[in-house]
Design an enzyme around this catalytic site. Structure first.
Site, PDB file in Angstrom:
ATOM      1  N   ASP A  32     -44.556 -61.202  14.384  1.00 22.95           N
ATOM      2  CA  ASP A  32     -43.396 -60.436  14.866  1.00 22.95           C
ATOM      3  C   ASP A  32     -42.583 -59.940  13.672  1.00 22.95           C
ATOM      4  OD1 ASP A  32     -40.748 -59.811  16.084  1.00 22.95           O
ATOM      5  OD2 ASP A  32     -41.660 -60.661  17.873  1.00 22.95           O
ATOM      6  N   ASN A  88     -41.982 -62.320  28.397  1.00 19.10           N
ATOM      7  CA  ASN A  88     -40.934 -61.634  29.151  1.00 19.10           C
ATOM      8  C   ASN A  88     -41.512 -60.496  29.993  1.00 19.10           C
ATOM      9  OD1 ASN A  88     -38.967 -63.246  27.877  1.00 19.10           O
ATOM     10  ND2 ASN A  88     -38.896 -61.874  26.120  1.00 19.10           N
ATOM     11  N   GLN A  95     -37.569 -58.114  28.337  1.00 23.53           N
ATOM     12  CA  GLN A  95     -38.723 -57.405  27.769  1.00 23.53           C
ATOM     13  C   GLN A  95     -38.271 -56.079  27.160  1.00 23.53           C
ATOM     14  OE1 GLN A  95     -41.926 -56.460  30.539  1.00 23.53           O
ATOM     15  NE2 GLN A  95     -43.380 -56.103  28.876  1.00 23.53           N
ATOM     16  N   HIS A 101     -47.286 -59.090  26.321  1.00 22.40           N
ATOM     17  CA  HIS A 101     -47.443 -59.866  25.091  1.00 22.40           C
ATOM     18  C   HIS A 101     -46.909 -61.268  25.288  1.00 22.40           C
ATOM     19  CE1 HIS A 101     -43.550 -57.787  24.917  1.00 22.40           C
ATOM     20  NE2 HIS A 101     -43.101 -58.840  24.258  1.00 22.40           N
ATOM     21  N   HIS A 103     -45.327 -64.462  23.230  1.00 21.93           N
ATOM     22  CA  HIS A 103     -44.698 -64.894  21.980  1.00 21.93           C
ATOM     23  C   HIS A 103     -45.107 -66.329  21.664  1.00 21.93           C
ATOM     24  CE1 HIS A 103     -41.295 -61.853  21.691  1.00 21.93           C
ATOM     25  NE2 HIS A 103     -41.582 -61.724  22.980  1.00 21.93           N
TER      26      HIS A 103
END
Ligand code: AMP
Ligand code: ZN
Length: 138
Positions: A32, A88, A95, A101, A103
């Site tokens: 990230d 999310n 989101q 995706h 995390h």
């Protein structure tokens, strides 16, 4: 946002750079750019699915299977004590990139990362009714 201007589709195709942790023909994991902690990574399917309501069970199953291996590797490398897997769905749920995706957020004691929510108090009878109503939809 459409598929054509989706930033994670572009990362999946290698059209924009990412710090790639792991890649298969169907999935990509990268770090990230605004990490909550060192080692914060994201795992995506290369095909575009907006969120959990959109992704098929087979793809999600394979993604979560891969997630167990990635989580262990991040834990070994960062020396984290724990990890939050966060996913999310929808703007109201936080989101911001509308390509499914997951995390991986490595956690350390007293690291100050805030992922909490105020705890409510459930009525057990109402919970039973709600659980049954949801179960009927599965
Ligand atoms: P979410 O809020 O669950 O949609 O998370 C989106 C995440 O994507 C955020 O943590 C962002 O920091 C991260 N992000 C956005 N653009 C990039 C990028 N180009 N490379 C890596 N991470 C990104
Ligand atoms: Zn996409």
């Amino acid at each position: 946002m459409t598929k054509d201007d989706c930033i994670f589709c572009k990362i999946a195709k290698g059209e924009i750079p990412s710090s790639t942790v792991y890649e298969t023909p169907d999935f990509k994991c990268f770090l990230d750019l605004a990490p909550a902690n060192k080692g914060h990574a994201l795992l995506i399917p290369k095909n575009h699915y907006s969120n959990v309501f959109d992704i098929d069970a087979d793809t999600a199953g394979r993604l979560f299977s891969l997630a167990t291996e990635i989580a262990r590797a991040i834990k070994e490398e960062t020396g984290c004590e724990g990890m939050n897997l966060v996913q999310n769905n929808g703007e109201c749920a936080g989101q911001t990139v509308h390509h499914f995706h997951l995390h991986f957020i490595p956690r350390f004691k007293d690291d100050g990362v805030g992922l909490g929510w105020p705890q409510g108090k459930a009525d057990p009878e109402e919970n039973n009714k709600l659980a049954e109503a949801i179960r009927k939809r599965i």
